[in-house]
Write a protein that holds these residues in place. Structure first.
Motif, short mmCIF file in Angstrom:
data_model
loop_
_atom_site.label_atom_id
_atom_site.label_comp_id
_atom_site.label_asym_id
_atom_site.label_seq_id
_atom_site.Cartn_x
_atom_site.Cartn_y
_atom_site.Cartn_z
N ARG A 170 8.23 -3.54 -6.76
CA ARG A 170 8.16 -4.81 -6.05
C ARG A 170 7.01 -4.77 -5.04
N GLY B 104 -4.38 3.49 0.05
CA GLY B 104 -3.06 3.61 -0.56
C GLY B 104 -2.11 2.47 -0.27
N LYS C 67 -4.02 -2.40 -2.47
CA LYS C 67 -4.86 -3.60 -2.50
C LYS C 67 -5.13 -4.08 -3.92
N THR C 68 -5.20 -3.11 -4.87
CA THR C 68 -5.55 -3.47 -6.23
C THR C 68 -4.56 -4.48 -6.82
N ARG D 251 6.74 6.59 0.23
CA ARG D 251 5.61 7.51 0.43
C ARG D 251 5.95 8.48 1.54
N ASP E 64 -7.41 7.00 -7.87
CA ASP E 64 -5.96 6.96 -7.76
C ASP E 64 -5.29 7.80 -8.86
N ARG F 168 -0.26 9.51 -3.03
CA ARG F 168 -0.19 8.20 -3.69
C ARG F 168 0.98 8.10 -4.64
P1 ADP Z 1 -5.69 1.03 -2.27
O1 ADP Z 1 -5.18 0.02 -1.30
O2 ADP Z 1 -6.08 2.31 -1.61
O3 ADP Z 1 -6.77 0.48 -3.17
P2 ADP Z 1 -4.20 1.17 -4.71
O4 ADP Z 1 -4.27 -0.26 -5.00
O5 ADP Z 1 -5.07 2.08 -5.49
O6 ADP Z 1 -4.44 1.41 -3.17
O7 ADP Z 1 -2.69 1.61 -4.82
C1 ADP Z 1 -2.27 2.93 -4.56
C2 ADP Z 1 -1.11 3.33 -5.41
O8 ADP Z 1 0.07 2.65 -4.98
C3 ADP Z 1 -1.27 2.99 -6.88
O9 ADP Z 1 -0.82 4.07 -7.66
C4 ADP Z 1 -0.40 1.77 -7.05
O10 ADP Z 1 0.11 1.69 -8.39
C5 ADP Z 1 0.72 2.03 -6.08
N1 ADP Z 1 1.36 0.82 -5.57
C6 ADP Z 1 0.72 -0.33 -5.22
N2 ADP Z 1 1.62 -1.21 -4.74
C7 ADP Z 1 2.83 -0.63 -4.79
C8 ADP Z 1 4.16 -1.06 -4.44
N3 ADP Z 1 4.39 -2.26 -3.95
N4 ADP Z 1 5.16 -0.17 -4.63
C9 ADP Z 1 4.91 1.05 -5.11
N5 ADP Z 1 3.71 1.51 -5.47
C10 ADP Z 1 2.67 0.69 -5.31
#
Ligand code: ADP
Ligand code: MG
Length: 699
Positions: free
Chosen positions: A270, A301, A304-305, A453, A555, A584
């Motif tokens: 979620r 972490g 944002k993606t 985390r 990641d 992560r």
């Molecule tokens: P950053 O903000 O550093 O770009 P990423 O988008 O790469 O971070 O996300 C970091 C990790 O957290 C990825 O493995 C992603 O799948 C995971 N992730 C993102 N949102 C959630 C969430 N809501 N719950 C659990 N894991 C998440």
């Protein structure tokens, strides 16, 4: 009605002439206006002078006022030096010494001269000395000092003494301007603003910055001039923002099936509260028919993606394509793999654009984008901006935006295309800096990590404990985890660093047999890097040895150890970014900083900061303190003018007031047409308007 005296060339002031004029020009003083805004670098008064007998070798710079007793060249083993022996009113003596520029310096001092020296005292036996001190020769001022006056000293004069440019020249010229033309100097800020923010009169401030009558008056003057300086930058940002708000963009409806299925069916978790809020910001921004310009500021972490993907699907729900731009090919590849994983099941067509692709493949991708068969393009900025035509581009995402300055932001897309812009940065920057660098954007802050985390444990280790460190690494590998080992990259000698990483790689391969060790570095071909990265991601590699190419965005949730060699050589933000590659997933992660004992005090502070906190915002505050604003986020790099008197790391309160004033001004008088704003308008158009690439229009 504006005063013409300000625009007069200094050359025409009495006593200047061509030679001094040229010297003044070299320090950036062309007009009387420049001259009045050429601020003193320091002030001399009784309270800021240290007696020679009170000197301490503690690294603090101090000012002494003294009389030259002897001056002369001293032969040395390799070269001669110039020494002056001085004595102050306390009857104590010290030495000032120069090893460079000896020839011209030696002509400047003779016994009997009164001089103010400024430097860091060093102690040799019982005698103190300054090496290459900053200095100002005092004449009549010497006596004035004794009567309690505050005397201004000006920067940049030491090399220009020959041309007759010293602090005295500045004081004399500026005094002359006030005497002859003081009343012609206009007030710039309207009365309502001065009253609201408790600012003194502009002319009084200018006079007091050069000829302060008291420390109190000086600090009021500084306050006022800092405000003015920051105000114009904030006005530029406010007008840029205002003008942008008139730029049309596609009007999106609410999220549809693509977004819903992504969030409900595809995503295995979620959204965090912060992700949800940020996405809602995007939904609102894009519904207005005005171009979105939003910055997502989230720590490493924070996820944002996922927000970026949701934003692109929102575009798709509305019949628009998206572009997703990353700073490096590795990152573009990673995003592409991620998007395929999530979006293939939804039937979304994603394409990857890279530099080295074959002509036929590229042609195919380009036509898919141009004709609308593909929905999302992923690639590096350069590749996407370089002549890619979209059928209907509605959303552009810029990942790791902090790598680009304000100016580059404006260049992202050619005229005609106004996609919504979502900029993402993993470098949390202090509020004061955000207001300046991103002051024209709307900002969403993602200050929440996904649940579950565990905070990364960070330790500092020296060479002596390498055995222990490797033992720990082995235990992690045995549990099925993976590790990064990073070597620094010093730009001047990429080859040498590569050797570091390469020999580290060879050693680790031996030491950690039978675990698999792989190497990745910047000089590999893109596909080689991608393959190495893919093997690590798939778990085929246990230890990935790397130069800093893995720094941003990568990641791999199963990696739990980040071992950084020569950690003392990295900057604080960079260390934080590197550390962000672990922690992560659900497993406890570790960051091990290997550092030499021999390290500077500043390196020590960086390493300690890393051990003390994992909070990116705190880290960035410290980084800013350690490096200073110019270096941290060079205002030049960001396209904003240099600051002469304000310091955004120190003057946060003034900055906030200046920002409030700028926004209130354009709310009151959007096109600065009122008579009381005429001076602001004139100065803005003269000095700032052209910095905005046509974004900030006044009228
Ligand atoms: P950053 O903000 O550093 O770009 P990423 O988008 O790469 O971070 O996300 C970091 C990790 O957290 C990825 O493995 C992603 O799948 C995971 N992730 C993102 N949102 C959630 C969430 N809501 N719950 C659990 N894991 C998440
Ligand atoms: Mg990222």
């Amino acid at each position: 009605m504006a005063s013409r005296i300000l625009d007069t060339a200094v050359q025409y002031l009495p006593g200047v002439g061509p030679r001094k004029g040229a010297a003044l020009e070299r320090v950036g003083v062309r007009t009387v206006d420049d001259l009045l805004h050429y601020y003193p670098r320091r002030y001399l008064d009784r309270s800021t002078i240290t007696a020679i007998r009170d000197l301490r070798p503690d690294g603090e710079a101090v000012t002494v006022v003294c009389t030259v007793r002897a001056a002369g060249l001293v032969p040395g083993r390799r070269m001669q030096r110039f020494e002056v022996i001085v004595e102050d009113a306390s009857g104590s003596r010290m030495t000032c010494v120069w090893f460079k520029g000896v020839r011209w310096i030696s002509k400047l001092f003779k016994p009997g001269d009164r001089v103010a020296f400024h430097g860091k005292p060093q102690q040799y036996g019982r005698r103190f000395s300054f090496a290459h001190p900053d200095f100002d020769k005092l004449d009549a001022e010497g006596a004035a000092l004794d009567t309690g006056r505050i005397i201004a000293l000006y920067p940049g004069t030491s090399g220009l003494e020959k041309a007759g440019l010293n602090s005295r020249t500045f004081r004399r010229l500026i005094y002359g301007v006030f005497k002859e033309h003081g009343l012609e100097i206009p007030e710039i800020l309207p009365e309502w603003m001065r009253e609201r923010f408790g600012l003194i009169d502009g002319r009084v401030a200018l006079r007091a910055i050069h000829f302060p009558r008291s420390q109190g008056e000086l600090s009021q003057a500084r306050q006022r001039l800092k405000f003015e300086e920051l105000f114009f930058i904030q006005l530029l940002l406010a007008l840029t923002k205002q003008t942008r708000q008139e730029v049309a963009g596609p009007a999106f409806g609410p999220p549809g099936e693509y977004v819903r299925r992504f969030l409900d069916e595809v995503l295995p978790f979620r959204l965090t509260g912060a992700q949800q809020r940020t996405f809602e910001d995007v939904v609102q921004d894009t519904a207005r028919g005005i171009q979105m310009n939003r910055l997502v500021q989230g720590d490493v972490g924070s996820g944002k993606t996922v927000v970026a993907i949701a934003a692109m699907l929102l575009a798709l729900d509305n019949g628009y394509q998206s572009a997703f731009m990353a700073p490096t090919e590795i990152l573009a590849e990673q995003h592409y793999a991620n998007l395929r994983k999530y979006l293939d099941p939804l039937g979304v067509e994603v394409r990857l654009l890279l530099g080295g692709q074959s002509k036929t493949l590229r042609a195919e991708i380009l036509s898919d984008l141009a004709e609308g068969r593909a929905h999302i393009a992923v690639g590096t900025h350069a590749v996407i901006q370089d002549g890619v035509q979209f059928h209907r581009l509605g959303m552009a995402i810029v990942d790791e935006q902090h790598r680009f300055g304000v100016m580059q932001r404006a260049h992202l897309f050619s005229k005609g295309e106004n996609p919504h812009m979502l900029l993402m940065t993993a470098t949390p920057i202090p509020r004061s800096l955000a207001m300046t660098v991103y002051g024209d954007l709307d900002v969403s802050i993602m200050d929440e990590l996904p649940a579950g985390r565990k905070p990364i444990k960070t330790v500092l280790r020296s060479e002596k404990r390498r055995g222990e460190v490797y033992q720990f690494l082995r235990e992690q590998l045995r549990e099925g985890r993976q590790a990064y080992v990073v070597y620094p990259l010093v730009e001047e000698s990429e080859k040498l660093d590569l050797k570091d990483a390469e020999s580290g790689y060879e050693t680790l391969k031996e030491t950690f047999r039978p675990y698999t060790v792989d190497l990745i570095h910047g000089r590999m071909l893109p596909y080689e890097k991608d393959e190495a990265m893919a093997r690590f991601k798939d778990g085929q590699t246990d230890i990935l040895v790397s130069t800093t190419v893995i720094e941003v965005g990568v990641d791999v949730p199963n990696a739990t150890v980040m071992l950084i060699e020569h950690a003392e050589r990295f900057g604080l933000s960079q260390l934080h970014q590197l550390r962000g590659r672990v922690g992560r997933g659900g497993n406890q992660s570790y960051c091990i900083l290997m550092a030499d004992y021999k390290r500077s005090a500043e390196a020590e502070q960086r390493l300690n900061a890393m051990v003390a906190t994992t909070d990116g915002f705190k880290i960035s505050e410290m980084d800013l303190q350690l490096r200073g604003a110019g270096d941290f986020f060079g205002t030049r790099q960001s396209g904003l003018p240099d600051l002469k008197i304000a310091d955004i790391t120190q003057d946060v309160d003034v900055l906030q007031q200046a920002r409030a004033a700028a926004f209130e001004l354009i709310a009151r008088d959007p096109h600065l047409r009122a008579e009381e704003h005429a001076e602001i308008r004139r100065l803005f158009e003269r000095d700032y308007a052209r910095r905005s690439l046509g974004y900030a229009r006044v009228g």
